[in-house]
Write a protein that holds these residues in place. Structure first.
Motif, PDB file in Angstrom:
ATOM      1  N   LEU A  17       8.504  -8.192   8.382  1.00  0.00           N
ATOM      2  CA  LEU A  17       7.587  -7.055   8.295  1.00  0.00           C
ATOM      3  C   LEU A  17       7.316  -6.304   9.588  1.00  0.00           C
ATOM      4  O   LEU A  17       6.994  -5.127   9.555  1.00  0.00           O
ATOM      5  CB  LEU A  17       6.246  -7.537   7.712  1.00  0.00           C
ATOM      6  CG  LEU A  17       6.306  -7.987   6.254  1.00  0.00           C
ATOM      7  CD1 LEU A  17       4.962  -8.558   5.817  1.00  0.00           C
ATOM      8  CD2 LEU A  17       6.713  -6.830   5.352  1.00  0.00           C
ATOM      9  N   ASN A  18       7.389  -6.987  10.754  1.00  0.00           N
ATOM     10  CA  ASN A  18       6.927  -6.272  11.940  1.00  0.00           C
ATOM     11  C   ASN A  18       7.738  -6.458  13.211  1.00  0.00           C
ATOM     12  O   ASN A  18       7.671  -5.632  14.104  1.00  0.00           O
ATOM     13  CB  ASN A  18       5.482  -6.679  12.275  1.00  0.00           C
ATOM     14  CG  ASN A  18       4.525  -6.211  11.223  1.00  0.00           C
ATOM     15  OD1 ASN A  18       4.197  -6.953  10.320  1.00  0.00           O
ATOM     16  ND2 ASN A  18       4.090  -4.972  11.321  1.00  0.00           N
TER      17      ASN A  18
ATOM     18  N   ASP B 160       0.871  -1.176   0.000  1.00  0.00           N
ATOM     19  CA  ASP B 160       0.000   0.000   0.000  1.00  0.00           C
ATOM     20  C   ASP B 160       0.911   1.229   0.000  1.00  0.00           C
ATOM     21  O   ASP B 160       1.564   1.509   0.997  1.00  0.00           O
ATOM     22  CB  ASP B 160      -0.897  -0.004   1.242  1.00  0.00           C
ATOM     23  CG  ASP B 160      -1.859   1.171   1.266  1.00  0.00           C
ATOM     24  OD1 ASP B 160      -1.569   2.209   0.634  1.00  0.00           O
ATOM     25  OD2 ASP B 160      -2.906   1.057   1.923  1.00  0.00           O
TER      26      ASP B 160
ATOM     27  N   LYS C 291       0.988  -6.502   2.250  1.00  0.00           N
ATOM     28  CA  LYS C 291       0.113  -7.664   2.385  1.00  0.00           C
ATOM     29  C   LYS C 291       0.800  -8.815   1.652  1.00  0.00           C
ATOM     30  O   LYS C 291       1.209  -8.671   0.499  1.00  0.00           O
ATOM     31  CB  LYS C 291      -1.237  -7.355   1.746  1.00  0.00           C
ATOM     32  CG  LYS C 291      -2.249  -8.459   1.893  1.00  0.00           C
ATOM     33  CD  LYS C 291      -3.643  -8.002   1.492  1.00  0.00           C
ATOM     34  CE  LYS C 291      -4.557  -9.221   1.377  1.00  0.00           C
ATOM     35  NZ  LYS C 291      -5.773  -8.936   0.670  1.00  0.00           N
TER      36      LYS C 291
ATOM     37  N   SER D 254       8.913  -2.442   8.296  1.00  0.00           N
ATOM     38  CA  SER D 254       7.621  -2.081   8.863  1.00  0.00           C
ATOM     39  C   SER D 254       7.041  -0.903   8.097  1.00  0.00           C
ATOM     40  O   SER D 254       7.775  -0.171   7.420  1.00  0.00           O
ATOM     41  CB  SER D 254       7.805  -1.711  10.336  1.00  0.00           C
ATOM     42  OG  SER D 254       8.808  -0.729  10.463  1.00  0.00           O
ATOM     43  N   PRO D 255       5.736  -0.681   8.213  1.00  0.00           N
ATOM     44  CA  PRO D 255       5.102   0.372   7.419  1.00  0.00           C
ATOM     45  C   PRO D 255       5.784   1.745   7.508  1.00  0.00           C
ATOM     46  O   PRO D 255       6.025   2.345   6.446  1.00  0.00           O
ATOM     47  CB  PRO D 255       3.664   0.393   7.964  1.00  0.00           C
ATOM     48  CG  PRO D 255       3.417  -1.011   8.372  1.00  0.00           C
ATOM     49  CD  PRO D 255       4.735  -1.508   8.915  1.00  0.00           C
TER      50      PRO D 255
ATOM     51  N   LYS E  51       2.124  -0.408   4.250  1.00  0.00           N
ATOM     52  CA  LYS E  51       1.768  -1.743   4.746  1.00  0.00           C
ATOM     53  C   LYS E  51       1.894  -2.765   3.622  1.00  0.00           C
ATOM     54  O   LYS E  51       1.533  -2.516   2.487  1.00  0.00           O
ATOM     55  CB  LYS E  51       0.339  -1.746   5.280  1.00  0.00           C
ATOM     56  CG  LYS E  51      -0.050  -3.094   5.899  1.00  0.00           C
ATOM     57  CD  LYS E  51      -1.331  -2.992   6.712  1.00  0.00           C
ATOM     58  CE  LYS E  51      -2.038  -4.335   6.803  1.00  0.00           C
ATOM     59  NZ  LYS E  51      -1.383  -5.295   7.676  1.00  0.00           N
TER      60      LYS E  51
ATOM     61  N   ARG F 149       5.052  -7.470  17.643  1.00  0.00           N
ATOM     62  CA  ARG F 149       3.932  -7.830  16.779  1.00  0.00           C
ATOM     63  C   ARG F 149       4.247  -9.041  15.901  1.00  0.00           C
ATOM     64  O   ARG F 149       4.946  -8.936  14.894  1.00  0.00           O
ATOM     65  CB  ARG F 149       3.592  -6.594  15.929  1.00  0.00           C
ATOM     66  CG  ARG F 149       2.514  -6.767  14.925  1.00  0.00           C
ATOM     67  CD  ARG F 149       1.125  -6.838  15.549  1.00  0.00           C
ATOM     68  NE  ARG F 149       0.115  -6.654  14.511  1.00  0.00           N
ATOM     69  CZ  ARG F 149      -0.284  -7.607  13.678  1.00  0.00           C
ATOM     70  NH1 ARG F 149       0.208  -8.808  13.805  1.00  0.00           N
ATOM     71  NH2 ARG F 149      -1.159  -7.332  12.736  1.00  0.00           N
TER      72      ARG F 149
ATOM     73  N   ASP G 296      -2.872 -12.110   9.021  1.00  0.00           N
ATOM     74  CA  ASP G 296      -1.717 -11.512   8.341  1.00  0.00           C
ATOM     75  C   ASP G 296      -1.110 -12.422   7.289  1.00  0.00           C
ATOM     76  O   ASP G 296      -0.209 -12.017   6.565  1.00  0.00           O
ATOM     77  CB  ASP G 296      -0.611 -11.187   9.356  1.00  0.00           C
ATOM     78  CG  ASP G 296      -1.044 -10.123  10.346  1.00  0.00           C
ATOM     79  OD1 ASP G 296      -0.775 -10.293  11.552  1.00  0.00           O
ATOM     80  OD2 ASP G 296      -1.647  -9.129   9.898  1.00  0.00           O
TER      81      ASP G 296
ATOM     82  N   THR H  89       0.498   3.826   2.937  1.00  0.00           N
ATOM     83  CA  THR H  89       0.770   3.525   4.352  1.00  0.00           C
ATOM     84  C   THR H  89       2.043   2.724   4.553  1.00  0.00           C
ATOM     85  O   THR H  89       2.530   2.595   5.667  1.00  0.00           O
ATOM     86  CB  THR H  89      -0.381   2.701   4.967  1.00  0.00           C
ATOM     87  OG1 THR H  89      -0.466   1.453   4.250  1.00  0.00           O
ATOM     88  CG2 THR H  89      -1.704   3.448   4.883  1.00  0.00           C
TER      89      THR H  89
END
Lengths: 760, 162, 88
Positions: free
Chosen positions: A656-657, A614, A621, A736-737, A619, A677, A683, A617
């Motif tokens: 990712l997190n 995205d 997926k 991360s985002p 983010k 997270r 997810d 943001t």
């Protein structure tokens, strides 16, 4: 290796401990209780780096219900050098000081004292009443800060061979070298050099550490505990408490996840020491906050990776500088990381310098292929950049350079038969790879990975029952279905059904010495022990059959469930018939074996991941993931698939997190599962698995270890997919985002998204 | 220390009375007082779901419920999922699909899945993943868990139709 | 004569050579020979008369399990590599 196709191995029976697990009946460590039990809780440092000036326990001891308080003064002095504790090398002084700090605390959460009381709540209250005077020191939180000139020194006694008598935070330097890198880079048409930073992450097992210890008046003790290695707990807990090792019995409870984080001890010696002091059983359960603050996450790292290739896509040279956070005491997996970073490829010239660095963070512990995931993030993304420069497909580029049988490993020895090429081919031919990925901000990335399988020691006992069933006792703690797979090995050799073997995991007094469940060793080495133990039983049954058939044992064959003499094959006895007569032919039949394997096949994997980013943001997926792994020969395919899916999921979380967030005073900010997270069900997509089977040479079944290598490729595969999706190359973990968004915005505005490679 | 209170509740269909301190959680009482150790302690902050029980039909983190709050409520735990005749379809499907590895999250996941199927008998995969998002699993990557729930839903539906 | 491939950081002891020939029918005797030829080599490999716990030996591609007792053949190729265990 078996010449005939397997009857049981490769099938998917229901696991033997399954009903207990789905009904909540299975007993994990915290589910055990004893009459008259006390509860233990720890006092932990709120400072990342401080000298302990005094500890006052009188107020705590005065609280009704409190029976004992201990500090490092209650534990013996242990030698400050690497020694064998049981079968593994460890610095016992460091281990002991990590469990109860002596003179200095070295990280937020470092344990200082322990209380035993009649209830957990009272123990927690008492902990708050212990008074500690600290002299706070500046915290050193990154490898850069630890390695710079004039850095605050964590351990004034630490020396490394290269810096002589100089105080240092660098515990060791390892180097691997082959050929001449300068020549290699001269021969390259393209060179890519990048610097990567990866954050410290935790194994994230859902079950916190626990221990229930009883020290009896006769000096014999027992600990029930959540562990991956009961014999390791025995060695370490006994050493820390200063008692003879074999006076301690360790009973492994069912384990709620370990992933390498439960190979050492945190609570066991403390609970034991409290039990010794109070004369009562002591139970301890770690809080989630303490699990995150004070157990063994794996290293954050800084890795500089430079690789060169010809325009035809042949890699000519690799140069790596890597520094891993050891945490408060030496022992990061940087050596392993150095040995795997370019191992999947045949590269003529390379030099790798690897540094183990102390920082004011918890002492790192193993996490599924320790050191390898950090390394692959660097090498597998640089490789994709080279592939892109050459205009060669990312799988093709890897195939052009893939290690094969005979290729030199990083430390030198040549590979025997391996399956990296087969994994890459399998991925290339997969429905996932053949599918079109369409849509904006979507991308596809591939990465490869390598991990060792260790051999070490395993024991097994097969007891044949008079009704034709058998019980199997092994020492390998079952983290995810291994007892079922081992029962299948026994069933295969005995010629009976998997359901007719009842497997159990023994304790340190009921089964022979067995090393921990880790290092991708259970299927392979315990499998070899079970195989041999079952063969031992069959050999004895052949002798019994010989008695019944009035032939010599050497004449007896066992095939398709029947014993017969080659000279008279019409007279057959079934397994059940021979076994039923055990009392008349010599007594009960038990097979036993203990093994220490030499030839152990390593593992390769290649993972393909599709993402959608995205751009507003940052983010990511994960749309689709496929893991191809060389498993040698899958014992129970469902649980092998499970290992591949689990490792891939952990790798995606790492990508990712997941990260440890410390503030500038060295305090951990995200010590709960909301902010540390990990991936939830929502997810992740379906995780497809391709079991490639290139049998490991020298193993009776051809199995390779399957537990670890699958966590190695995902972060790099995700990074490569993101680059493919939005043209941004990430060189930090996690992606991360906020970080990805910043990189996307920077790209739009034209500024460099890469950290420039530092000079050396 | 405050005096203990008597709490009366229904657990797995049976009337149960217990004594507890006001500061004790429902999870503590289930595990330590009532010896129903099937519900697990993973984080004590309601983030992992290992302690999931069903309270008056709602999946709930029992670590976030004070034991005294259970008074007069109907509680279902993992211990009540199987019947004397045999395992619940969900439990059976979990075994067939190998939807567990270490098994520590399994009781909580099963309770959440049961609560989902009770209110949504034919969930989509997205609905299943959403309903289970509060149950962390570190071993399986959730793949086989979701397939097991899909299969269980199908089996329960056809059993109802039959 | 067997060959020992020299770990990178020890090549300063062997004048830069990355392969050296050694004699000895087992690893213990090979290390004694290494110490004779290149004083100081043994100190990197041994602790209390045994192989250091952090060091493993590969002989002709197989990981040794017998430490100093592992047999060495006439043309064996020997590597001293960091031991990869479960991690403690």
């Amino acid at each position: 290796m078996a010449a005939k196709p397997f009857k049981v191995i490769g099938t998917r029976p229901i696991r033997h401990d399954g009903v207990d697990k789905v009904t909540g009946r299975a007993k994990y460590g915290a589910d055990y209780s004893l009459p008259d039990m006390l509860h233990g809780k720890m006092l932990r440092s709120p400072h990342a780096h401080a000298r302990i000036k005094s500890i006052k326990c009188d107020k705590a001891l005065a609280l009704p219900g409190v029976k004992a308080v201990i500090t490092s003064a209650d534990l013996p002095d242990l030698p400050d050098k690497m020694e064998m504790a049981g079968e593994a090398p460890v610095n016992l002084a460091h281990l002991s000081q990590n469990l109860l700090a002596r003179n200095k605390v070295l990280y937020d959460g470092h344990a200082i004292a322990a209380v035993a009381a009649t209830s957990a709540h009272i123990a927690e209250e008492a902990v708050r009443l212990i008074e500690v005077e600290y002299e706070v020191l500046p915290p050193v939180m990154t490898v850069e800060d630890a390695m710079k000139t004039g850095a605050t020194i964590l351990n004034p006694k630490l020396r490394n061979k290269e810096e002589g008598d100089k105080e240092t935070n660098v515990a060791s330097h390892i180097q691997f070298k082959r050929g001449e890198v300068e020549d290699g880079f001269k021969a390259a048409d393209y060179v890519v050099e990048r610097e990567f930073k990866t954050a410290m992450v935790h194994q994230g097992y859902l079950e916190p550490h626990n221990a229930l210890a009883v020290y009896n008046a006769d000096g014999k003790s027992t600990i029930w505990t959540s562990t991956q290695g009961s014999f390791a707990v025995r060695a370490l807990a006994a050493a820390v408490c200063g008692i003879p090792e074999t006076t301690l019995k360790v009973v492994p409870a069912e384990i709620g996840g370990g992933f390498g984080g439960k190979l050492t001890v945190y609570l066991d010696p403390i609970a034991l020491a409290l039990s010794k002091k109070t004369g009562k059983p002591v139970k301890m359960i770690m809080s989630r906050a303490d699990v995150l603050k004070a157990t063994g996450p794996t290293s954050g790292s800084t890795i500089r990776c430079k690789m060169g290739c010809t325009k035809d896509g042949k890699i000519t040279a690799a140069q790596v500088w890597m520094a891993y956070e050891a945490g408060a005491y030496p022992g990061s997996p940087v050596g392993a990381g150095a040995m795997v970073i370019i191992a999947p490829y045949d590269i003529p010239h390379m030099i790798i310098d690897a540094y183990d660095v102390l920082v004011n963070r918890p002492k790192t512990a193993a996490y599924r292929a320790p050191g390898a995931t950090n390394a692959a993030m660097a090498s597998e993304t640089v490789i994709n950049e080279l592939a892109e420069k050459c205009g060669i497909d990312q799988i093709e580029f890897r195939l052009l350079n893939a290690a094969k049988e005979g290729t030199a490993q990083t430390a030198g020895p040549p590979f025997k038969k391996i399956g990296y090429v087969e994994c890459l081919e399998a991925l290339k031919n997969s429905p996932h790879y053949k599918s079109k990925l369409e849509g904006p901000n979507r991308g596809r990335g591939v990465a490869g990975g390598f991990w060792f399988n260790v051999g070490m020691n395993s024991s097994a006992v097969v007891n044949v029952n008079g009704d034709g069933t058998a019980s199997l006792v092994i020492g390998s703690v079952d983290v995810g279905g291994t007892r079922a797979a081992q029962a299948m090995v026994a069933a295969e050799v005995l010629g009976i059904k998997a359901e007719d073997v009842r497997p159990s995991v023994g304790d340190t007094e009921s089964i022979g010495y067995t090393d921990m469940t880790g290092g991708s060793r259970t299927a392979v080495t315990t499998g070899a022990a079970v195989f041999a133990a079952a063969e031992d039983a069959v050999k004895q049954l052949k002798e019994r059959a010989a008695k019944l058939l009035e032939k010599k044992p050497e004449e007896i064959a066992y095939e398709d469930g029947s014993f017969y003499a080659a000279s008279d094959p019409s007279k057959k006895l079934t397994f059940k018939e021979v076994v039923a007569k055990f009392a008349r032919t010599g007594g009960p039949v038990s097979g036993q074996a203990s093994v220490n394997l030499r030839a152990v096949g390593p593992s390769f994997a290649a993972t393909l991941i599709d993402v959608e980013v995205d751009p507003d943001t940052g983010k990511v997926k994960v749309l689709r993931a496929t893991c191809a792994q060389d498993v040698g020969k899958a014992l129970h395919p469902s649980y092998v698939e499970g290992q591949m899916q689990g490792g891939t999921a952990q790798g995606i979380g790492w990508a990712l997190n997941e990260e440890y967030v410390y503030d500038d005073r060295g305090n951990l900010r995200n010590f709960g599962l909301l902010d540390y997270r990990m991936p939830t069900c929502l997810d992740l997509p379906e995780i497809e698995t391709i079991l490639v089977e290139v049998p490991a040479p020298g193993h009776p079944i051809g199995s390779r270890g399957v537990g670890e290598v699958n966590i190695v490729p995902p972060p790099a595969a995700v990074a490569n997919a993101i680059a493919n999706a939005v043209g941004v190359r990430m060189n930090v973990l996690p992606m991360s985002p906020p970080r990805l968004l910043k990189a996307i915005i920077n790209k739009r505005s034209g500024s460099d998204t890469q950290i420039a490679a530092a000079g050396r | 220390m405050a005096k203990k209170t008597v709490v009366e509740t229904t657990i797995n269909g049976e009337t149960v009375e217990f004594l507890c301190e006001p500061r004790e959680s429902l999870l503590e009482v289930l595990r330590d007082e009532l010896e129903l150790t099937g519900s697990k302690e993973g984080c004590l902050t309601g983030d992992c779901g290992a302690c999931t029980v069903v309270v008056d039909g709602r999946p709930t983190c029992s670590c976030l419920v004070l034991a005294v709050e259970a008074n007069g409520k109907k509680i279902d735990t993992i211990e009540g999922l199987a019947r004397p005749e045999g395992l619940h379809v969900l439990q059976q499907k979990f075994l067939e699909h190998a939807a567990l590895q270490c098994g520590i999250c399994t009781p909580g996941v099963l309770m959440s899945a049961k609560a989902l199927l009770d209110r949504t008998p034919n969930p989509t995969e997205a609905e299943i993943r959403y309903a289970l998002a509060g149950n962390l699993c570190r071993c399986t990557g959730y793949d086989k868990i979701v397939r097991a729930v899909v299969d269980a839903a199908k089996t329960l539906s056809s059993a109802r139709a039959a | 004569m067997a060959t020992v491939v020299v770990p990178a950081l020890l090549r300063k002891l062997t004048d830069g050579a990355d392969r050296v020939t050694v004699s000895g029918r087992n690893i213990g005797l090979v290390i004694e020979d290494l110490e004779r030829q290149f004083p100081g080599f043994g100190e990197y490999l041994l602790q209390n008369g045994e192989l250091k716990p952090s060091i493993a030996v590969s002989i002709d591609g197989d990981m040794g399990t017998g430490g100093l007792l592992d047999k060495v053949k006439e043309n064996s190729e020997i590597f001293f590599v960091p031991a990869i265990g479960g991690g403690l």
